[in-house]
Write a protein that holds these residues in place. Structure first.
Motif, mmCIF file in Angstrom:
data_model
loop_
_atom_site.group_PDB
_atom_site.id
_atom_site.type_symbol
_atom_site.label_atom_id
_atom_site.label_comp_id
_atom_site.label_asym_id
_atom_site.label_seq_id
_atom_site.Cartn_x
_atom_site.Cartn_y
_atom_site.Cartn_z
ATOM 1 N N VAL A 126 1.075 -1.084 -0.021
ATOM 2 C CA VAL A 126 0.077 -0.005 -0.118
ATOM 3 C C VAL A 126 0.816 1.260 -0.132
ATOM 4 O O VAL A 126 0.568 1.987 -1.036
ATOM 5 C CB VAL A 126 -1.093 -0.001 0.982
ATOM 6 N N ILE A 127 2.030 1.414 0.870
ATOM 7 C CA ILE A 127 2.599 2.647 0.928
ATOM 8 C C ILE A 127 3.545 2.770 -0.372
ATOM 9 O O ILE A 127 3.449 3.990 -0.877
ATOM 10 C CB ILE A 127 3.410 2.613 2.208
ATOM 11 N N PRO A 128 4.159 1.669 -0.701
ATOM 12 C CA PRO A 128 4.837 1.963 -2.066
ATOM 13 C C PRO A 128 3.790 2.545 -3.424
ATOM 14 O O PRO A 128 4.263 3.330 -4.013
ATOM 15 C CB PRO A 128 5.457 0.656 -2.487
ATOM 16 N N TRP A 129 2.547 1.903 -3.246
ATOM 17 C CA TRP A 129 1.468 2.254 -4.242
ATOM 18 C C TRP A 129 1.078 3.865 -4.196
ATOM 19 O O TRP A 129 1.218 4.433 -4.957
ATOM 20 C CB TRP A 129 0.358 1.322 -4.238
ATOM 21 N N CYS A 130 0.912 4.051 -2.823
ATOM 22 C CA CYS A 130 0.822 5.540 -2.644
ATOM 23 C C CYS A 130 1.551 6.446 -2.795
ATOM 24 O O CYS A 130 1.317 7.374 -3.575
ATOM 25 C CB CYS A 130 0.054 5.772 -1.160
ATOM 26 N N LYS A 131 2.955 6.175 -2.648
ATOM 27 C CA LYS A 131 4.171 6.954 -3.090
ATOM 28 C C LYS A 131 4.280 7.207 -4.399
ATOM 29 O O LYS A 131 4.499 8.325 -5.155
ATOM 30 C CB LYS A 131 5.555 6.554 -2.416
ATOM 31 N N GLU A 132 4.157 6.011 -5.272
ATOM 32 C CA GLU A 132 3.990 6.047 -6.678
ATOM 33 C C GLU A 132 3.034 6.930 -7.374
ATOM 34 O O GLU A 132 3.334 7.485 -8.451
ATOM 35 C CB GLU A 132 4.244 4.596 -7.298
ATOM 36 N N ASN A 133 1.923 6.596 -6.800
ATOM 37 C CA ASN A 133 0.576 7.358 -7.578
ATOM 38 C C ASN A 133 0.568 8.563 -7.000
ATOM 39 O O ASN A 133 -0.279 9.401 -7.538
ATOM 40 C CB ASN A 133 -0.629 6.500 -7.318
#
Length: 136
Positions: A126-133
């Motif tokens: 979740v956190i990597p996805w949020c940072k990327e998006n």
């Protein structure tokens, strides 16, 4: 050849961000890890139905699903030796969340939070996805 079967828990999990790109996490009673709002699928229940039911039960909001992020496999946070299969959705909340059901604590964290004990799904997916998006 002997293959060991893993115990699998299937859940639906919500990615909920506020206007400051902080992530809403909850900690269930008698657990240590903070995680997404969400929970286990009931028999014959679609992940989308689970997601909306769990949001209503856990934080008292009739939410709307913005979009499906994906299906992910991680280790379970609170059940040793279990694999977690998660259907993850980005969700909008029309109202302010409040603790309900089995939730002991709720908080908004910054995406670079280093203090909070995070569930594997939150930390690895979740956190990597949020940072990327949202931070690029």
């Amino acid at each position: 050849m002997f293959l060991r079967m893993m115990n699998v828990i299937t859940v639906a999990a919500a990615v909920i961000l506020n206007n400051q790109n902080q992530l809403l996490l909850v900690r269930k009673k008698n657990t240590q890890f903070f995680m997404q709002v969400g929970g286990k699928l009931e028999p014959n229940e679609a992940p989308e139905q689970t997601m909306l039911r769990e949001i209503a039960e856990e934080i008292g909001v009739q939410a709307e699903i913005k979009h499906y992020i994906g299906r992910f496999e991680t280790s379970a946070a609170n059940e040793a030796g279990h694999q977690l299969v998660s259907y993850v959705y980005q969700v909008n909340l029309p109202d302010a969340p409040k603790i309900d059901a089995e939730i002991a604590e709720m908080k908004w964290i910054d995406l670079d939070d280093q203090q909070t004990l995070l569930a594997p799904l939150t930390r690895e997916v979740v956190i990597p996805w949020c940072k990327e998006n949202f931070l690029s």
